[in-house]
Design a protein around this motif. Sequence first.
Motif, PDB file in Angstrom:
ATOM      1  N   THR A   1       0.871  -1.170   0.000  1.00  0.00           N
ATOM      2  CA  THR A   1       0.000   0.000   0.000  1.00  0.00           C
ATOM      3  C   THR A   1       0.907   1.219   0.000  1.00  0.00           C
ATOM      4  N   ILE A   2       0.779   2.035  -1.042  1.00  0.00           N
ATOM      5  CA  ILE A   2       1.667   3.181  -1.221  1.00  0.00           C
ATOM      6  C   ILE A   2       0.832   4.447  -1.129  1.00  0.00           C
ATOM      7  N   PRO A   3       1.091   5.306  -0.144  1.00  0.00           N
ATOM      8  CA  PRO A   3       0.256   6.500   0.036  1.00  0.00           C
ATOM      9  C   PRO A   3       0.469   7.530  -1.065  1.00  0.00           C
ATOM     10  N   LEU A   4      -0.645   8.118  -1.514  1.00  0.00           N
ATOM     11  CA  LEU A   4      -0.614   9.230  -2.460  1.00  0.00           C
ATOM     12  C   LEU A   4      -0.913  10.509  -1.689  1.00  0.00           C
ATOM     13  N   THR A   5      -2.004  10.504  -0.951  1.00  0.00           N
ATOM     14  CA  THR A   5      -2.356  11.582  -0.025  1.00  0.00           C
ATOM     15  C   THR A   5      -2.766  10.902   1.272  1.00  0.00           C
ATOM     16  N   GLY A   6      -3.250  11.669   2.213  1.00  0.00           N
ATOM     17  CA  GLY A   6      -3.645  11.096   3.492  1.00  0.00           C
ATOM     18  C   GLY A   6      -4.735  10.052   3.396  1.00  0.00           C
ATOM     19  N   ARG A   7      -5.593  10.158   2.397  1.00  0.00           N
ATOM     20  CA  ARG A   7      -6.722   9.239   2.282  1.00  0.00           C
ATOM     21  C   ARG A   7      -6.744   8.456   0.975  1.00  0.00           C
ATOM     22  N   ARG A   8      -5.768   8.649   0.120  1.00  0.00           N
ATOM     23  CA  ARG A   8      -5.745   7.969  -1.170  1.00  0.00           C
ATOM     24  C   ARG A   8      -4.462   7.161  -1.302  1.00  0.00           C
ATOM     25  N   PHE A   9      -4.611   5.925  -1.804  1.00  0.00           N
ATOM     26  CA  PHE A   9      -3.502   4.993  -1.839  1.00  0.00           C
ATOM     27  C   PHE A   9      -3.459   4.265  -3.178  1.00  0.00           C
ATOM     28  N   VAL A  10      -2.253   3.829  -3.526  1.00  0.00           N
ATOM     29  CA  VAL A  10      -2.063   2.861  -4.598  1.00  0.00           C
ATOM     30  C   VAL A  10      -1.904   1.529  -3.886  1.00  0.00           C
ATOM     31  N   THR A  11      -2.705   0.539  -4.280  1.00  0.00           N
ATOM     32  CA  THR A  11      -2.600  -0.763  -3.622  1.00  0.00           C
ATOM     33  C   THR A  11      -2.242  -1.828  -4.655  1.00  0.00           C
ATOM     34  N   ALA A  12      -1.478  -2.800  -4.208  1.00  0.00           N
ATOM     35  CA  ALA A  12      -1.065  -3.897  -5.087  1.00  0.00           C
ATOM     36  C   ALA A  12      -1.311  -5.208  -4.375  1.00  0.00           C
ATOM     37  N   ARG A  13      -1.894  -6.121  -5.118  1.00  0.00           N
ATOM     38  CA  ARG A  13      -2.095  -7.480  -4.608  1.00  0.00           C
ATOM     39  C   ARG A  13      -1.784  -8.415  -5.768  1.00  0.00           C
ATOM     40  N   GLY A  14      -0.685  -9.149  -5.623  1.00  0.00           N
ATOM     41  CA  GLY A  14      -0.221  -9.971  -6.735  1.00  0.00           C
ATOM     42  C   GLY A  14       0.147  -9.064  -7.897  1.00  0.00           C
ATOM     43  N   GLY A  15      -0.302  -9.412  -9.078  1.00  0.00           N
ATOM     44  CA  GLY A  15       0.005  -8.612 -10.259  1.00  0.00           C
ATOM     45  C   GLY A  15      -1.023  -7.540 -10.545  1.00  0.00           C
ATOM     46  N   ARG A  16      -1.928  -7.302  -9.626  1.00  0.00           N
ATOM     47  CA  ARG A  16      -2.999  -6.326  -9.823  1.00  0.00           C
ATOM     48  C   ARG A  16      -2.724  -5.074  -8.993  1.00  0.00           C
ATOM     49  N   VAL A  17      -2.586  -3.943  -9.681  1.00  0.00           N
ATOM     50  CA  VAL A  17      -2.324  -2.664  -9.016  1.00  0.00           C
ATOM     51  C   VAL A  17      -3.551  -1.781  -9.202  1.00  0.00           C
ATOM     52  N   THR A  18      -4.107  -1.295  -8.089  1.00  0.00           N
ATOM     53  CA  THR A  18      -5.275  -0.428  -8.131  1.00  0.00           C
ATOM     54  C   THR A  18      -4.837   0.994  -7.811  1.00  0.00           C
ATOM     55  N   LEU A  19      -5.116   1.892  -8.752  1.00  0.00           N
ATOM     56  CA  LEU A  19      -4.782   3.306  -8.586  1.00  0.00           C
ATOM     57  C   LEU A  19      -5.956   4.009  -7.900  1.00  0.00           C
ATOM     58  N   PRO A  20      -5.721   5.158  -7.258  1.00  0.00           N
ATOM     59  CA  PRO A  20      -6.796   5.829  -6.511  1.00  0.00           C
ATOM     60  C   PRO A  20      -8.018   6.178  -7.359  1.00  0.00           C
ATOM     61  N   SER A  21      -7.826   6.369  -8.654  1.00  0.00           N
ATOM     62  CA  SER A  21      -8.948   6.695  -9.545  1.00  0.00           C
ATOM     63  C   SER A  21      -9.818   5.479  -9.831  1.00  0.00           C
ATOM     64  N   GLY A  22      -9.377   4.308  -9.407  1.00  0.00           N
ATOM     65  CA  GLY A  22     -10.103   3.085  -9.695  1.00  0.00           C
ATOM     66  C   GLY A  22      -9.543   2.336 -10.897  1.00  0.00           C
ATOM     67  N   VAL A  23      -8.598   2.948 -11.606  1.00  0.00           N
ATOM     68  CA  VAL A  23      -7.967   2.302 -12.748  1.00  0.00           C
ATOM     69  C   VAL A  23      -7.151   1.113 -12.251  1.00  0.00           C
ATOM     70  N   LEU A  24      -7.272  -0.007 -12.940  1.00  0.00           N
ATOM     71  CA  LEU A  24      -6.508  -1.206 -12.601  1.00  0.00           C
ATOM     72  C   LEU A  24      -5.375  -1.375 -13.604  1.00  0.00           C
ATOM     73  N   ALA A  25      -4.193  -1.631 -13.094  1.00  0.00           N
ATOM     74  CA  ALA A  25      -3.036  -1.947 -13.934  1.00  0.00           C
ATOM     75  C   ALA A  25      -2.683  -3.394 -13.654  1.00  0.00           C
ATOM     76  N   GLN A  26      -2.591  -4.172 -14.697  1.00  0.00           N
ATOM     77  CA  GLN A  26      -2.290  -5.584 -14.532  1.00  0.00           C
ATOM     78  C   GLN A  26      -0.822  -5.829 -14.850  1.00  0.00           C
TER      79      GLN A  26
END
Length: 170
Positions: free
Chosen positions: A21-46
């Motif tokens: 879990t990588i913080p962007l702002t105090g309440r927004r994060f980039v999260t990664a689980r396995g090969g799936r990365v979820t950006l704060p906008s809801g965009v998924l990067a595989q």
Amino acid sequence: MAVLDDFGQLVANELAEADATIPLTGRRFVTARGGRVTLPSGVLAQLAPSSLVLGGAVMTDGKAVALLVARAGGRQLIVLARGHGQTTVRYAVPAAAMVRVAVKAYLAVVQSGPRTLVMVDLRTGRELGTATLDADVHDVAVDPAGRRLAVRSDAGIELHEIAELLRRPV
């Protein structure tokens, strides 16, 4: 769990389960689980299957995120555009290498050997140069602007200007 300062009051937020879990702002994060990365906008990067995000940093301008990813016995530094989740840079990193990121400068410092540091431009993936120090390096810190390095080595703690290190002969 994230503990946030909400206008002088500490608030605990439980975060979704993730490898990183990588913080962007105090309440927004980039999260990664396995090969799936979820950006704060809801965009998924595989990422590639069986990838594991070990850590990362969001660039100060908020336009990109650098991720250290392990996969199939190797490691890569991957830069994702935060707006659309596309991979913009891939840089192979040695298995046991230490990686530090200057988030304002889009610069990575990668330890490629016991005494060797490589500076990498995270906008292009191009190596800017290599610095060879006089003693084995144990830890490195880089300032956010990418101008200075603090190096803990067998010789003690030393401060270096990155531009000066890159001008020295290898």
